[in-house]
Design a protein around this motif. Sequence first.
Motif, PDB file in Angstrom:
ATOM      1  N   GLY A 116      87.011  94.402 -23.788  1.00 16.38           N
ATOM      2  CA  GLY A 116      86.389  93.839 -22.637  1.00 16.38           C
ATOM      3  C   GLY A 116      85.415  92.868 -23.084  1.00 16.38           C
ATOM      4  O   GLY A 116      85.700  92.223 -24.079  1.00 16.38           O
ATOM      5  N   SER A 117      84.315  92.740 -22.475  1.00 14.18           N
ATOM      6  CA  SER A 117      83.343  91.826 -22.692  1.00 14.18           C
ATOM      7  C   SER A 117      81.734  92.393 -22.834  1.00 14.18           C
ATOM      8  O   SER A 117      81.838  93.696 -22.343  1.00 14.18           O
ATOM      9  N   TRP A 118      80.942  91.576 -23.265  1.00 10.38           N
ATOM     10  CA  TRP A 118      79.392  92.157 -23.208  1.00 10.38           C
ATOM     11  C   TRP A 118      79.032  92.510 -21.854  1.00 10.38           C
ATOM     12  O   TRP A 118      78.505  93.625 -21.463  1.00 10.38           O
ATOM     13  N   ARG A 119      79.740  92.039 -20.948  1.00 11.18           N
ATOM     14  CA  ARG A 119      79.292  92.388 -19.348  1.00 11.18           C
ATOM     15  C   ARG A 119      79.794  93.862 -19.008  1.00 11.18           C
ATOM     16  O   ARG A 119      78.988  94.487 -18.472  1.00 11.18           O
ATOM     17  N   ASP A 120      80.797  93.981 -19.694  1.00 15.27           N
ATOM     18  CA  ASP A 120      81.589  95.533 -19.355  1.00 15.27           C
ATOM     19  C   ASP A 120      80.442  96.318 -20.186  1.00 15.27           C
ATOM     20  O   ASP A 120      80.465  97.435 -19.829  1.00 15.27           O
ATOM     21  N   VAL A 121      80.465  95.994 -21.163  1.00 16.09           N
ATOM     22  CA  VAL A 121      79.391  96.976 -22.019  1.00 16.09           C
ATOM     23  C   VAL A 121      77.900  97.128 -21.310  1.00 16.09           C
ATOM     24  O   VAL A 121      77.465  98.360 -21.178  1.00 16.09           O
ATOM     25  N   GLU A 122      77.539  96.059 -20.511  1.00 11.54           N
ATOM     26  CA  GLU A 122      76.290  96.249 -19.962  1.00 11.54           C
ATOM     27  C   GLU A 122      76.466  97.030 -18.788  1.00 11.54           C
ATOM     28  O   GLU A 122      75.415  97.623 -18.357  1.00 11.54           O
ATOM     29  N   ALA A 123      77.389  96.926 -18.267  1.00  9.59           N
ATOM     30  CA  ALA A 123      77.736  97.769 -17.027  1.00  9.59           C
ATOM     31  C   ALA A 123      77.681  99.123 -17.248  1.00  9.59           C
ATOM     32  O   ALA A 123      77.252  99.995 -16.376  1.00  9.59           O
ATOM     33  N   ILE A 124      78.090  99.787 -18.341  1.00 12.20           N
ATOM     34  CA  ILE A 124      77.816 101.123 -18.901  1.00 12.20           C
ATOM     35  C   ILE A 124      76.500 101.362 -18.959  1.00 12.20           C
ATOM     36  O   ILE A 124      75.845 102.285 -18.789  1.00 12.20           O
ATOM     37  N   ALA A 125      75.803 100.392 -19.918  1.00 12.50           N
ATOM     38  CA  ALA A 125      74.441 100.551 -20.375  1.00 12.50           C
ATOM     39  C   ALA A 125      73.267 100.602 -19.109  1.00 12.50           C
ATOM     40  O   ALA A 125      72.604 101.141 -18.933  1.00 12.50           O
ATOM     41  N   ASP A 126      73.984 100.033 -17.883  1.00 12.82           N
ATOM     42  CA  ASP A 126      73.263 100.091 -16.600  1.00 12.82           C
ATOM     43  C   ASP A 126      73.125 101.449 -16.150  1.00 12.82           C
ATOM     44  O   ASP A 126      72.214 101.883 -15.437  1.00 12.82           O
ATOM     45  N   ASP A 127      74.022 102.419 -16.291  1.00 16.68           N
ATOM     46  CA  ASP A 127      74.191 103.910 -15.685  1.00 16.68           C
ATOM     47  C   ASP A 127      73.933 104.735 -16.770  1.00 16.68           C
ATOM     48  O   ASP A 127      73.536 106.040 -16.387  1.00 16.68           O
ATOM     49  N   TYR A 128      73.898 104.673 -18.206  1.00 17.20           N
ATOM     50  CA  TYR A 128      73.990 105.571 -19.095  1.00 17.20           C
ATOM     51  C   TYR A 128      73.323 105.021 -20.205  1.00 17.20           C
ATOM     52  O   TYR A 128      73.267 103.757 -20.451  1.00 17.20           O
ATOM     53  N   ARG A 129      72.509 105.870 -20.793  1.00 22.95           N
ATOM     54  CA  ARG A 129      71.938 105.340 -22.083  1.00 22.95           C
ATOM     55  C   ARG A 129      73.015 105.087 -23.222  1.00 22.95           C
ATOM     56  O   ARG A 129      73.885 105.849 -23.655  1.00 22.95           O
ATOM     57  N   LEU A 130      72.988 103.826 -23.782  1.00 23.29           N
ATOM     58  CA  LEU A 130      73.895 103.548 -24.463  1.00 23.29           C
ATOM     59  C   LEU A 130      73.923 103.453 -26.068  1.00 23.29           C
ATOM     60  O   LEU A 130      72.764 102.983 -26.480  1.00 23.29           O
ATOM     61  N   MET A 131      74.669 104.405 -26.738  1.00 23.77           N
ATOM     62  CA  MET A 131      74.430 104.378 -28.261  1.00 23.77           C
ATOM     63  C   MET A 131      75.525 103.517 -28.915  1.00 23.77           C
ATOM     64  O   MET A 131      76.594 103.498 -28.387  1.00 23.77           O
ATOM     65  N   ALA A 132      74.994 102.574 -29.804  1.00 24.79           N
ATOM     66  CA  ALA A 132      75.975 101.687 -30.354  1.00 24.79           C
ATOM     67  C   ALA A 132      75.911 101.761 -31.946  1.00 24.79           C
ATOM     68  O   ALA A 132      74.935 102.190 -32.416  1.00 24.79           O
ATOM     69  N   ASP A 133      77.003 101.727 -32.768  1.00 27.94           N
ATOM     70  CA  ASP A 133      76.786 101.624 -34.193  1.00 27.94           C
ATOM     71  C   ASP A 133      76.382 100.547 -34.644  1.00 27.94           C
ATOM     72  O   ASP A 133      76.668  99.093 -34.387  1.00 27.94           O
ATOM     73  N   LEU A 134      75.454 100.629 -35.507  1.00 25.43           N
ATOM     74  CA  LEU A 134      75.017  99.272 -36.469  1.00 25.43           C
ATOM     75  C   LEU A 134      75.775  99.737 -37.866  1.00 25.43           C
ATOM     76  O   LEU A 134      75.190 100.671 -38.799  1.00 25.43           O
ATOM     77  N   VAL A 135      76.824  99.000 -38.099  1.00 19.71           N
ATOM     78  CA  VAL A 135      77.660  99.254 -39.266  1.00 19.71           C
ATOM     79  C   VAL A 135      76.899  98.723 -40.481  1.00 19.71           C
ATOM     80  O   VAL A 135      77.321  97.266 -40.589  1.00 19.71           O
ATOM     81  N   ILE A 136      75.982  99.098 -40.953  1.00 17.58           N
ATOM     82  CA  ILE A 136      74.824  98.131 -41.753  1.00 17.58           C
ATOM     83  C   ILE A 136      75.316  98.489 -43.243  1.00 17.58           C
ATOM     84  O   ILE A 136      74.774  97.473 -43.925  1.00 17.58           O
ATOM     85  N   ASN A 137      76.200  99.316 -43.877  1.00 19.25           N
ATOM     86  CA  ASN A 137      76.367  99.261 -45.268  1.00 19.25           C
ATOM     87  C   ASN A 137      77.495  98.269 -45.644  1.00 19.25           C
ATOM     88  O   ASN A 137      77.358  97.738 -46.963  1.00 19.25           O
TER      89      ASN A 137
END
Length: 576
Positions: A116-137
Amino acid sequence: MTQPLTSRLEGMLQAVYPTLDCAALAKDLLGAMVLAPDAPSPPAHQNQWDERDILLITYADTVQRDGEKPLVTLKHFLDDCLRDSINAVHILPFFPYSSDDGFAVMDYLVVNEAHGSWRDVEAIADDYRLMADLVINHMSARSRWFENFRKRVDPGRDYFFEGRPGDDLSQVVRPRTSPLLNAVQTEDGERHVWCTFSEDQVDLNFANPQVLMEFVAIIRQYLEHGVRIFRLDAVAFLWKEPGTPCIHLQQTHELIKILRLLIEHHTPDAVVITETNVPNRENLTYFGNANEAHAIYNFSLPPLLINTLIIGNCRHLKTWLMSMPPAQMGTTYLNFIASHDGIGLRPTDGLLDDEERQRLVNTMESFGGKVSYRRTPDGRDQPYEMNIALWNALSGTAEGGADHWQLQRYLCAHTIMLALEGIPAFYIHSLLATENDHSRVEHTGRFRSINRSQCQLDELEQALSDEHNHHGQVFHELKRLIAIRRKQPAFHPNATQFTLHLGLQLFGFWRQSMRRDQSLFCIHNISSETQTVALGDINLIGTDEWVDLLSGQAITDLTATLTLKPYQRLWLSNRA
């Protein structure tokens, strides 16, 4: 008087980069986060949570529908089936990737077009606390940064950690059996890059402060897209020094403090969670002094709880629970039984002996599971992770094999998880009681695929609406348990918890609300045999009215002895 943000940040950076101009670096990092040098500190304990918080863990494309982007379909599933049960969702890496189902990221700032797109991600974040991975290693060997590393140009030329075949690597702690160093050809000749997990996942070099700068800019972008919970993936391995174990080094802890400081000043209600699949005593260090992770994964819980239920003995689970320190205010545990990965065995170090661990491994294999291994510093291979769907993991006992108590055993496990100190997290396939997916393992060649099935939304909804199959039975009972939990102040993640001593077949603990207006006695028969509990042994206050929240049964005789069927659970509350 509170120390200015710039001064605090500069002091932290000095511990990581003692030879650099940390004042200039601090200024650059604040600029990357668009923070003023004198930005005020966020209010104390701003990142609070309560008994209503429930997290769902899922891949972006676990639930699908023809003709629709998976992130859109996921939003439909959340809204239609789980809106009244969860308020937070962890979407596993939704970026372009080359392997490991998302954890070999090719571009941190782009949503995988297939999802999908960032807009689809943001739609979920609008209604739920969104947790995402920071794949940092680490990052994909097919990323632009790594291509630039090969070409010896920026950005990327010095972004990856290099070693030499002659380095002292004897102490390095490994989660895999693959070679640690991988030879690659560059414009400057052959170089050896450090690969903690696989040759396609090349470790980043945080000794180069520009890598830190890049990730701070990435974090700001995530915050602007609605991410409020950051999972720092494999963060324990972040800093490397040959001649050391290259895990949990002090620079790693300092970098976590730096990221938290920047994140909480930008967005005070954001949360940092560290993913450190290590022995319990090591895992606890990631709380720091309440200045590193807001929450840590309770990695010892899954193997200990599964072991408890397949042997019908809670001695090790009870011993572990008594050893767990209450989380300081502003910090908490993240409780789970299963995830997208397997069931880690390193978190059982010091909790199960070799014979008990091997019995657990053998039982999981008999239930259709797979086992992966890690390489120890002395060159031995040891069981590292059990890969199995939780529904199958709890299908029977170590002695008797599969039995007819599977459903009740499964519900017992989740009832315990829901009641423990911390925030409960449900992997989507545990919520759906999905079985082992052996065909997916054969297709991908990876053991972890056994618990990473994909499903069509229409078929899923039909299965969940059918009360005659275990998917529907589990789903609706878990939703009922969640609904009960979310109304109990004694289940606040930081509410008091004490372990009860009721023998080895009854696992129990007491929770008390922050205002001390609710007491909850959580008692679970973890065996396949009927057990009894004398109410007099748990000292229910005689002037209160008591009820079992799970059955609705009022407790009128506080001297009575209650009989618990196999895997029956009680939540005895003085507040209905």
